[in-house]
Design an enzyme around this catalytic site. Structure first.
Site, PDB file in Angstrom:
ATOM      1  N   ASP A 132       1.104  15.515  13.467  1.00 10.02           N
ATOM      2  CA  ASP A 132       1.372  15.411  12.025  1.00 10.02           C
ATOM      3  C   ASP A 132       0.070  15.349  11.233  1.00 10.02           C
ATOM      4  O   ASP A 132      -0.134  14.448  10.421  1.00 10.02           O
ATOM      5  CB  ASP A 132       2.229  14.171  11.754  1.00 10.02           C
ATOM      6  N   VAL A 158       3.831  -0.568   4.474  1.00  9.49           N
ATOM      7  CA  VAL A 158       2.457  -0.958   4.773  1.00  9.49           C
ATOM      8  C   VAL A 158       1.944  -1.862   3.657  1.00  9.49           C
ATOM      9  O   VAL A 158       2.097  -1.551   2.467  1.00  9.49           O
ATOM     10  CB  VAL A 158       1.541   0.279   4.914  1.00  9.49           C
ATOM     11  N   LEU A 193       0.813  -1.212   0.000  1.00 14.69           N
ATOM     12  CA  LEU A 193       0.000   0.000   0.000  1.00 14.69           C
ATOM     13  C   LEU A 193       0.850   1.269   0.000  1.00 14.69           C
ATOM     14  O   LEU A 193       0.452   2.294  -0.538  1.00 14.69           O
ATOM     15  CB  LEU A 193      -0.934   0.017   1.215  1.00 14.69           C
ATOM     16  N   GLY A 194       2.009   1.204   0.648  1.00 18.32           N
ATOM     17  CA  GLY A 194       2.850   2.390   0.723  1.00 18.32           C
ATOM     18  C   GLY A 194       4.027   2.146   1.651  1.00 18.32           C
ATOM     19  O   GLY A 194       4.170   1.070   2.236  1.00 18.32           O
ATOM     20  N   TRP A 195       4.839   3.155   1.787  1.00 15.06           N
ATOM     21  CA  TRP A 195       6.006   3.022   2.658  1.00 15.06           C
ATOM     22  C   TRP A 195       6.431   4.382   3.199  1.00 15.06           C
ATOM     23  O   TRP A 195       6.089   5.423   2.663  1.00 15.06           O
ATOM     24  CB  TRP A 195       7.173   2.382   1.904  1.00 15.06           C
ATOM     25  N   SER A 206       8.758   2.305   7.984  1.00 11.25           N
ATOM     26  CA  SER A 206       7.842   1.179   7.838  1.00 11.25           C
ATOM     27  C   SER A 206       7.436   0.983   6.384  1.00 11.25           C
ATOM     28  O   SER A 206       7.588   1.891   5.561  1.00 11.25           O
ATOM     29  CB  SER A 206       6.577   1.401   8.685  1.00 11.25           C
ATOM     30  N   LYS A 255       1.182  -2.793   8.914  1.00 13.07           N
ATOM     31  CA  LYS A 255       2.342  -1.908   8.921  1.00 13.07           C
ATOM     32  C   LYS A 255       3.497  -2.640   9.579  1.00 13.07           C
ATOM     33  O   LYS A 255       3.434  -2.968  10.772  1.00 13.07           O
ATOM     34  CB  LYS A 255       1.987  -0.624   9.688  1.00 13.07           C
TER      35      LYS A 255
END
Length: 394
Positions: free
Chosen positions: A196, A76, A68-70, A74, A91
């Site tokens: 954030d 994910v 899904l992403g990074w 981490s 994650k």
């Protein structure tokens, strides 16, 4: 970098203004980039990322579907829960974050557990992306904390990028109310500061887009019925352990953080206020890098000058609390550089988005309570939830 086409049908708008609740037959389409660039290979090292292959099963339960992403700490993955037959986001943190001495105060798992366990009956609970499970996986690069989270759909940033300018105010009010509920839960019940808050950390309920899906369509019914949730607590701090010295995206950074004063939950309110303005206006409120070379100022000097031009001079009692105040202010509390360079009001800025003057007056008054320089005077999430601008918003 792969791009997707996000189509938004029947957007709440009336001509240029997006504030009218009257529906007009309209279709908005925009190309928005999805960052599919690979994570840095050199991070697959002892203490770094864990190598993952699609189809693998973790903890005898979670089967890897796709990435899904990074982030730096981490990666994910979308997983299929073989027990409950539902999708989730897993994650996998870098190995170094499992070693207490290398975490530097970071405790994402601890934050998520507090959010999960404190008060599931709270109205803000359902607006926080929740931890479903957690375990530690041993791999060639060390032990890795694995956080299993709710699988979510698009982000608010995706929707904002698909709009030609400002966000429709009825939609913005829903986003605002949902995030403030989440912040009320974080701040007042859990003692947590997010630190954030940005558009891609506010997600919508629903399944993630399919892999390779280039055309995504959403409509008013979805946007006005979905639940918005605050996500990504990797940078969160407990009030009892505010370990980070500098927090928040640069342009959304609160005055107390900039001058090195003690910060608390009110930093999130300033951060979110800047983001709400950006969605309402169609451009950022503050730009620390604006004309720095021409004005012979650095980003911090420019940022403080812009804040003073919008919010007024910084109170001396507030400046006394800042370790860095004397770098930027004289003994009388005036900016050493950039004083008087900017002068504008929220109304002046927001009217340029094409909203009716009545709406501009209401949202400006609401935002002004989030954008108070001294955090002790800034409104809390719970007070803002009672503001008339959010009346009758579900």
């Amino acid at each position: 970098m792969m791009s997707r086409l996000l189509t938004i049908r029947n957007v709440l708008r009336n001509g240029r203004s997006r504030s009218s609740p009257t529906r007009a037959s309209s279709t908005l389409s925009a190309i928005f980039p999805r960052n599919n660039s690979p994570e840095p290979c050199h991070r697959y090292e002892p203490g770094g990322y864990h190598p993952v292959t699609a189809g693998e099963v973790y903890n005898q339960r979670y089967q890897i579907v796709r990435k899904l992403g990074w982030g730096f700490y981490s990666v994910v993955w979308l997983v299929q829960d073989l027990k409950d037959q539902r999708l989730a986001a897993m994650k996998i943190l870098v190995g170094d974050l499992t070693t207490a001495g290398k975490r530097g105060g970071w405790d994402e798992l601890g934050v998520l557990k507090v959010l999960q366990e404190t008060n599931p009956q709270s109205s803000g609970y359902r607006h926080v992306c929740q931890l479903l499970d957690e375990f530690t996986h041993q791999g060639p690069n060390g032990n890795h904390v694995c956080l299993v989270l709710e699988a979510m759909s698009l982000s608010v940033l995706d929707v904002y990028c698909a709009l030609p300018d400002a966000m429709p105010l009825p939609l913005l009010k829903r986003v605002c109310k949902h995030v403030l509920r989440a912040l009320c839960y974080l701040h007042e019940e859990c003692g947590i500061i997010h630190t954030d808050i940005k558009g891609d950390n506010i997600l919508m309920t629903g399944p993630p887009p399919e892999e390779g899906q280039l055309n995504i369509e959403v409509d008013d019914d979805y946007l006005m019925s979905t639940t918005f949730k605050l996500s990504d607590f990797g940078a969160a701090n407990f009030m009892s352990n505010r370990f980070a010295e500098v927090i928040q995206p640069e342009s959304l950074r609160s005055p107390e953080v900039i001058i090195g004063a003690e910060w608390d939950t009110k930093a999130d309110i300033w951060n979110f206020g800047c983001l709400v303005y950006e969605f309402a206006r169609g451009s950022k409120l503050f730009d620390p890098h604006w004309a720095n070379e021409k004005n012979k100022m650095n980003p911090t000097q420019t940022h403080l000058s812009q804040i003073a031009g919008l919010c007024g001079e910084f109170p001396s009692e507030f400046l006394d609390r800042g370790k860095k105040s004397k770098i930027y202010f004289d003994d009388q509390g005036f900016l050493l550089k950039g004083a008087g360079q900017y002068s504008i009001t929220l109304e002046d800025l927001l009217i340029r988005a094409g909203h009716p003057s009545k709406d501009v007056s209401e949202i400006s008054q609401f935002l002004s309570l989030m954008l108070i320089v001294d955090p002790r005077e800034r409104w809390s999430a719970s007070r803002l939830l009672d503001h008339s601008w959010l009346n009758n918003v579900n």
